[in-house]
Design an enzyme around this catalytic site. Structure first.
Site, PDB file in Angstrom:
ATOM      1  N   LYS A 166      -1.262   2.179  -5.676  1.00 30.94           N
ATOM      2  CA  LYS A 166      -1.604   1.805  -4.301  1.00 30.94           C
ATOM      3  C   LYS A 166      -1.289   2.979  -3.397  1.00 30.94           C
ATOM      4  O   LYS A 166      -0.406   3.774  -3.698  1.00 30.94           O
ATOM      5  CB  LYS A 166      -0.785   0.585  -3.865  1.00 30.94           C
ATOM      6  CG  LYS A 166      -1.410  -0.200  -2.728  1.00 30.94           C
ATOM      7  CD  LYS A 166      -2.428  -1.208  -3.223  1.00 30.94           C
ATOM      8  CE  LYS A 166      -3.066  -1.968  -2.073  1.00 30.94           C
ATOM      9  NZ  LYS A 166      -3.868  -3.094  -2.575  1.00 30.94           N
ATOM     10  N   ASP A 178      -8.333  -1.148   1.286  1.00 30.05           N
ATOM     11  CA  ASP A 178      -7.400  -2.262   1.501  1.00 30.05           C
ATOM     12  C   ASP A 178      -7.398  -2.502   3.023  1.00 30.05           C
ATOM     13  O   ASP A 178      -8.411  -2.220   3.672  1.00 30.05           O
ATOM     14  CB  ASP A 178      -6.004  -1.916   0.938  1.00 30.05           C
ATOM     15  CG  ASP A 178      -5.066  -3.122   0.922  1.00 30.05           C
ATOM     16  OD1 ASP A 178      -5.263  -4.025   0.094  1.00 30.05           O
ATOM     17  OD2 ASP A 178      -4.127  -3.184   1.745  1.00 30.05           O
TER      18      ASP A 178
HETATM   19  P1  NAD Z   1      -8.844  -6.101   6.675  1.00 26.21           P
HETATM   20  O1  NAD Z   1      -8.246  -4.924   7.339  1.00 26.21           O
HETATM   21  O2  NAD Z   1     -10.316  -6.121   6.469  1.00 26.21           O
HETATM   22  O3  NAD Z   1      -8.466  -7.434   7.489  1.00 26.21           O
HETATM   23  C1  NAD Z   1      -7.164  -7.848   7.762  1.00 26.21           C
HETATM   24  C2  NAD Z   1      -7.230  -9.093   8.626  1.00 26.21           C
HETATM   25  O4  NAD Z   1      -5.931  -9.630   8.796  1.00 26.21           O
HETATM   26  C3  NAD Z   1      -7.787  -8.848  10.031  1.00 26.21           C
HETATM   27  O5  NAD Z   1      -8.577  -9.947  10.407  1.00 26.21           O
HETATM   28  C4  NAD Z   1      -6.524  -8.788  10.877  1.00 26.21           C
HETATM   29  O6  NAD Z   1      -6.769  -9.123  12.229  1.00 26.21           O
HETATM   30  C5  NAD Z   1      -5.683  -9.829  10.186  1.00 26.21           C
HETATM   31  N1  NAD Z   1      -4.255  -9.675  10.426  1.00 26.21           N
HETATM   32  C6  NAD Z   1      -3.527  -8.547  10.482  1.00 26.21           C
HETATM   33  N2  NAD Z   1      -2.246  -8.846  10.733  1.00 26.21           N
HETATM   34  C7  NAD Z   1      -2.166 -10.184  10.821  1.00 26.21           C
HETATM   35  C8  NAD Z   1      -1.122 -11.103  11.069  1.00 26.21           C
HETATM   36  N3  NAD Z   1       0.129 -10.672  11.276  1.00 26.21           N
HETATM   37  N4  NAD Z   1      -1.420 -12.413  11.067  1.00 26.21           N
HETATM   38  C9  NAD Z   1      -2.682 -12.827  10.851  1.00 26.21           C
HETATM   39  N5  NAD Z   1      -3.707 -12.022  10.622  1.00 26.21           N
HETATM   40  C10 NAD Z   1      -3.455 -10.721  10.621  1.00 26.21           C
HETATM   41  O7  NAD Z   1      -8.067  -6.273   5.292  1.00 26.21           O
HETATM   42  P2  NAD Z   1      -8.554  -7.028   3.982  1.00 26.21           P
HETATM   43  O8  NAD Z   1      -9.163  -6.020   3.094  1.00 26.21           O
HETATM   44  O9  NAD Z   1      -9.295  -8.243   4.357  1.00 26.21           O
HETATM   45  O10 NAD Z   1      -7.164  -7.409   3.313  1.00 26.21           O
HETATM   46  C11 NAD Z   1      -6.468  -8.632   3.607  1.00 26.21           C
HETATM   47  C12 NAD Z   1      -5.489  -8.942   2.488  1.00 26.21           C
HETATM   48  O11 NAD Z   1      -6.207  -9.037   1.249  1.00 26.21           O
HETATM   49  C13 NAD Z   1      -4.417  -7.889   2.238  1.00 26.21           C
HETATM   50  O12 NAD Z   1      -3.246  -8.519   1.798  1.00 26.21           O
HETATM   51  C14 NAD Z   1      -4.996  -7.053   1.124  1.00 26.21           C
HETATM   52  O13 NAD Z   1      -4.006  -6.349   0.388  1.00 26.21           O
HETATM   53  C15 NAD Z   1      -5.634  -8.159   0.302  1.00 26.21           C
HETATM   54  N6  NAD Z   1      -6.661  -7.704  -0.642  1.00 26.21           N
HETATM   55  C16 NAD Z   1      -7.740  -6.995  -0.212  1.00 26.21           C
HETATM   56  C17 NAD Z   1      -8.705  -6.621  -1.138  1.00 26.21           C
HETATM   57  C18 NAD Z   1      -9.964  -5.921  -0.719  1.00 26.21           C
HETATM   58  O14 NAD Z   1     -10.847  -5.783  -1.576  1.00 26.21           O
HETATM   59  N7  NAD Z   1     -10.128  -5.502   0.521  1.00 26.21           N
HETATM   60  C19 NAD Z   1      -8.553  -6.950  -2.486  1.00 26.21           C
HETATM   61  C20 NAD Z   1      -7.439  -7.679  -2.889  1.00 26.21           C
HETATM   62  C21 NAD Z   1      -6.509  -8.060  -1.939  1.00 26.21           C
END
Ligand code: NAD
Length: 406
Positions: free
Chosen positions: A103, A143
């Site tokens: 990561k 991410d």
């Molecule tokens: P992103 O940046 O696209 O979106 C993040 C979202 O979370 C936004 O809507 C933001 O406003 C919101 N957010 C941020 N802080 C917050 C808080 N304190 N309370 C509530 N909402 C909050 O990110 P993403 O890619 O959607 O990732 C979200 C989660 O999914 C993370 O934990 C990431 O590690 C996990 N994840 C992502 C992927 C991927 O393919 N992008 C894959 C596996 C896991």
């Protein structure tokens, strides 16, 4: 304060109580193989130079090249990135794909950077780290706050520095730049496949109500996909707060409202709620899709959902896990529930290496088949060992890591 890496180690230790594994395996997994800290200079638009702290943690590669996203966030630090890298090792093993775990991150609020500064920072991350990356070595992906456009800049920078034109070092790229069909919605969609496989066993009815925390790539797609499949999304949120409407929201309407207004404040016909309130709503399915440490010992007893589908990484602390398990609320763990992203990233890497471009149907069929099979495995193992789904997923991952190490 919950340290995510400590939480990850306590999940690991719990799995070793359900089944015995060699000490050498557990000790090896308790420390990343390599951690790299870099300082990335960015010439700001006002002429000054700022230095941003960047990271890459290469946790484990016994099953394949290190694989894992890069996070741009003001709270990103080495403990968080280390935990996320550890979970990637477990996730690729549970998914049964030939990848390891890694990561990356940068401590930065990207919303405060201009597009030019963001591009410099993205390219700077690669300039500092490219010698440690490569299709056979370490393959990053998006991410939190990192987009397909950022992957394109990074991939382009890598190509310039290394001369490798395969584009197989970064995944999650735009489709026209070597990305895979289906990669952008893959995490949300994969979460839905896992859910759909296990919902009957978990006692969830068709059309059940859903609350989704976070509406970025993962949460936004999940809300849409659950709605398309006949579920009722009653709550959504972003970092500033959320909205609740008992009769159901239209996720696309919510997304376009946010795009226009910058937040969900004033969304017509819905009640404004905090992120903490969203977690405690009387819904059937709770989907944390934002950040770590959301369901903790402070609120676990107040969770009313019948099922938690962890699309974020690390949203539930070990104490909260115990509490939910004790109350009979299944938690479909991150390392299974959100594996769709890394699975399609791996498909992208395979396509780039073979100079192929698969159709969306091909990609999604392969994704669904893989996740359905692994979801059944995890449920079965949890039943056999009488442990939580997380502990069962860890046991399966550890067996595969042990076999690879041997
Ligand atoms: P992103 O940046 O696209 O979106 C993040 C979202 O979370 C936004 O809507 C933001 O406003 C919101 N957010 C941020 N802080 C917050 C808080 N304190 N309370 C509530 N909402 C909050 O990110 P993403 O890619 O959607 O990732 C979200 C989660 O999914 C993370 O934990 C990431 O590690 C996990 N994840 C992502 C992927 C991927 O393919 N992008 C894959 C596996 C896991």
């Amino acid at each position: 304060m919950n340290n995510p890496f400590q939480n990850a180690l306590s999940q690991l230790s719990k799995a070793t109580k359900a089944k015995q594994f060699p000490d050498s395996l557990i000790e090896g997994l308790s420390k990343p193989q390599r951690e790299i800290l870099v300082s990335i200079p960015v010439r700001m638009d006002d002429g000054s130079t700022r230095y941003f702290e960047g990271y890459r943690v290469q946790h484990n590669n016994v099953r394949g090249p290190y694989k894992g996203g890069i996070r741009f966030h003001p709270q990103a630090d080495i403990n968080e990135v280390r935990a996320l890298a550890f979970w990637m090792t477990m996730k690729t093993a549970v998914a049964g794909i030939a990848m390891g775990g890694g990561k990356g991150g940068v401590t930065v609020d990207p919303k405060k950077l201009s597009p030019g500064e963001l591009e410099q920072l993205s390219r700077g991350w690669v300039q500092a780290l490219w010698r440690n990356l490569g299709p056979e070595v370490d393959v990053p992906a998006p991410d939190v706050n990192t987009t397909p456009k950022i992957m394109e800049w990074m991939s382009d920078e890598y190509e310039k520095l290394s001369g490798d034109t395969s584009r197989a070092t970064f995944t999650g790229k735009p489709i026209e730049y070597g990305g895979s069909e289906g990669r952008t919605p893959a995490t949300g969609l994969g979460g839905y496949y896992v859910f759909a496989t296990l919902k009957d066993q978990a006692g969830i009815q068709d059309g059940a109500s859903v609350a989704v925390q976070g509406m970025g790539n993962v949460g936004g797609h999940a809300a849409t996909i659950f709605t398309e499949n006949g579920y009722k999304v009653v709550a959504m949120s972003d970092s500033k707060g959320g909205i609740y409407k008992e009769s159901g929201l239209d996720p696309e309407e919510v997304e376009s409202y946010k795009k226009k207004n910058g937040s969900l404040k004033g969304f017509p016909g819905a009640k404004q709620i905090t992120n903490a309130e969203l977690l405690e709503l009387p819904v059937d399915i709770l989907i944390p899709a934002a950040l770590e440490n959301q369901i903790t010992s402070d609120n676990a007893a107040k969770i009313k959902a019948k099922l938690v589908l962890e699309l974020a990484n690390g949203p539930t602390t070990p104490e909260a896990d115990e509490s939910l398990f004790g109350r009979g609320i299944p938690v479909i763990p991150d390392i299974l529930a959100n594996a769709g992203g890394v699975v399609v990233s791996t498909f992208e890497w395979e396509q780039n290496r073979a100079s192929e471009h698969w159709s969306e149907i091909q990609v999604l069929e392969k994704l669904e088949k893989l996740l359905v099979e692994q979801s059944h495995n995890v449920w079965q193992r949890a039943t056999d060992l009488n442990v939580s789904l997380r502990t069962a997923a860890f046991v399966i991952a550890l067996e595969r890591l042990e076999a690879a190490q041997r």
